[in-house]
Enzyme design. Structure first.
Site, short mmCIF file in Angstrom:
data_model
loop_
_atom_site.label_atom_id
_atom_site.label_comp_id
_atom_site.label_asym_id
_atom_site.label_seq_id
_atom_site.Cartn_x
_atom_site.Cartn_y
_atom_site.Cartn_z
N LYS A 1 54.23 -7.81 -53.38
CA LYS A 1 53.85 -8.63 -54.53
C LYS A 1 53.74 -7.75 -55.78
CE LYS A 1 49.00 -8.02 -53.20
NZ LYS A 1 47.89 -8.61 -52.43
N TYR B 1 41.31 8.72 -82.48
CA TYR B 1 40.58 7.55 -83.02
C TYR B 1 39.09 7.71 -82.82
CZ TYR B 1 44.73 4.59 -83.65
OH TYR B 1 45.91 4.04 -84.07
C1 LIG Z 1 47.55 -7.76 -51.37
C2 LIG Z 1 47.32 -8.29 -50.01
C3 LIG Z 1 47.59 -7.51 -48.87
C4 LIG Z 1 47.93 -6.04 -48.97
O1 LIG Z 1 46.73 -5.35 -49.18
P1 LIG Z 1 46.67 -3.74 -49.27
O2 LIG Z 1 45.21 -3.46 -49.38
O3 LIG Z 1 47.44 -3.37 -50.50
O4 LIG Z 1 47.28 -3.22 -48.04
C5 LIG Z 1 47.49 -8.11 -47.63
N1 LIG Z 1 47.11 -9.40 -47.51
C6 LIG Z 1 46.81 -10.17 -48.57
C7 LIG Z 1 46.37 -11.57 -48.36
C8 LIG Z 1 46.88 -9.64 -49.86
O5 LIG Z 1 46.56 -10.40 -50.91
#
Ligand SMILES: *Cc1c(COP(=O)(O)O)cnc(C)c1O
Length: 387
Positions: free
Chosen positions: A56, A281
């Site tokens: 994702k 800044y």
């Molecule tokens: C993002 C996500 C994962 C992966 O999690 P990591 O901690 O990056 O391994 C797995 N399951 C779900 C439902 C997620 O949203």
């Protein structure tokens, strides 16, 4: 020390992204061989459960297409994205035997698209279950096929998935369940990196209880950290993301994962300042004595967070070069007092590399490695090595 360079540049190097390597000020190198090594480690650890890849958010900022292709080549056949649009993009770039799951579920009206594109939704609510199984029953009558499906149950996080009374209600819908191919019942752990936290065992117990409502389906509970909680948490499919990309899945102890990301940025100017002169800044930093500074072409618009102002550092090989004053949108200033006097006007420094991991940067900026990686902007030239 000087003149020493990192030797990631070898084998086949693909440069992609909005910037060519000649014009970009920063260079993001993604080591696909290290990614593959991490996949094998997680897969072996989780076996006999299958090991998915969570890709994702453009594979946590590293490029969903090249990352997924490398995982597929390593034998991965399960890919999780958050949005249908991410799934549709990936569908066109992965062979049909790769299963693509959409974690955020079914937006009303997208059921047809999802089914037609061979994308598997994670059904997160009763309404989604009815909408999806309405379609499944229609298609089943017409084509005699069952729609592959995942059902998520909430085991404590209160974020996504069916509450236990909803899961019990859905489990009684035998006609509707008969019209789908329920591959997995899944849930997500809230505290998996804290191995001693009782919440893990509580979520595991809740998951076992809810999964038993759907005896025909496999189970999936563990993210990266969950894999390291032990075999009880593995069920039939594990879902690592972060650990694939080299972030540490364990809170204490050494990181078992190989480094995947290197981020180098260009120094664009150097100068000497005297005691009492201010920097950046807000004039939040003032030189206590003579200083040698370099201005680096990276800022918060590149995901180099403003909370790193006067806290973080860049590295030249193993030499730490502290950030001085505020991080600007497109640049920041570092103290190069540790470097030899005769440095060239333009040279590169590491922001993520052998001496500073994304997890280290996260610690300096008060966040987690996930946010560091997913914040990396579009202005770097991206190089894929080891593919
Ligand atoms: C993002 C996500 C994962 C992966 O999690 P990591 O901690 O990056 O391994 C797995 N399951 C779900 C439902 C997620 O949203």
């Amino acid at each position: 020390m000087r003149g020493q360079t990192h030797c990631l540049m070898n084998e086949d190097v693909a440069v992609i992204g909005s910037q060519s390597s000649a014009t970009a000020w920063g260079r993001l190198t993604i080591d696909l061989a290290a990614l593959a090594q991490n996949y094998r480690l997680l897969r072996d650890r989780a076996a006999p459960a299958a090991c998915a890849g969570v890709v994702k958010a453009d594979a946590y900022g590293l490029g969903a297409r090249p990352v997924s292709a490398a995982l597929y080549a390593e034998g991965c056949r399960h890919f999780f994205v958050a949005h249908l649009s991410e799934g549709l993009d990936l569908r066109a770039h992965l062979p049909t035997d790769a299963a693509i799951y959409v974690l955020n579920g079914l937006l009303p009206g997208t059921e047809q698209d999802c089914a037609a594109s061979n994308i598997i939704p994670v059904v997160n609510s009763v309404a989604q279950f009815y909408a999806w199984t309405d379609l499944a029953m229609q298609l089943g009558q017409k084509l005699g096929q069952k729609l592959p499906t995942v059902i998520q149950v909430d085991t404590g996080m209160s974020r996504l998935g069916l509450a236990s009374e909803d899961a019990a209600r859905v489990a009684k819908e035998t006609d509707r369940l008969g019209a789908i191919d329920l591959r997995y019942v899944m849930s997500h752990l809230a505290c998996a990196e804290q191995i001693h936290k009782p919440a893990n065992d509580q979520q595991l117990a809740a998951f076992r209880r809810l999964k038993a409502l759907f005896p025909q389906a496999g189970g999936s509970l563990a993210n990266s950290s969950g894999i390291f909680l032990g075999a009880d948490y593995h069920f039939d499919l594990v879902r690592p993301g972060a650990a694939l990309y080299g972030l540490s899945p364990v809170e204490d102890g050494p990181n078992p994962m190989a480094a995947v990301v290197q981020l180098e940025v260009q120094v664009i100017q150097t100068r000497h300042i005297q005691a009492g002169q201010s920097v950046g800044y807000g004039y939040t930093a003032t030189a206590p004595g003579p200083m040698r500074l370099a201005t680096v072409s990276v800022g918060y618009a590149d995901g180099w967070l403003r909370s790193l102002s006067s806290r973080g550092a860049a590295y030249y090989n193993d030499l730490r070069l502290p950030i001085v004053g505020r991080v600007s949108m497109d640049s920041m200033t570092i103290d190069i007092g540790a470097l030899p006097e005769d440095m060239p006007d333009a040279f590169r420094v590491d922001l993520i590399g052998p001496y500073q991991t994304a997890d280290d940067v996260a610690r300096d900026s008060g966040t987690i490695g996930y946010e560091i990686l997913t914040s990396l902007g579009q202005r770097y030239a991206r190089r894929y090595v080891g593919g």
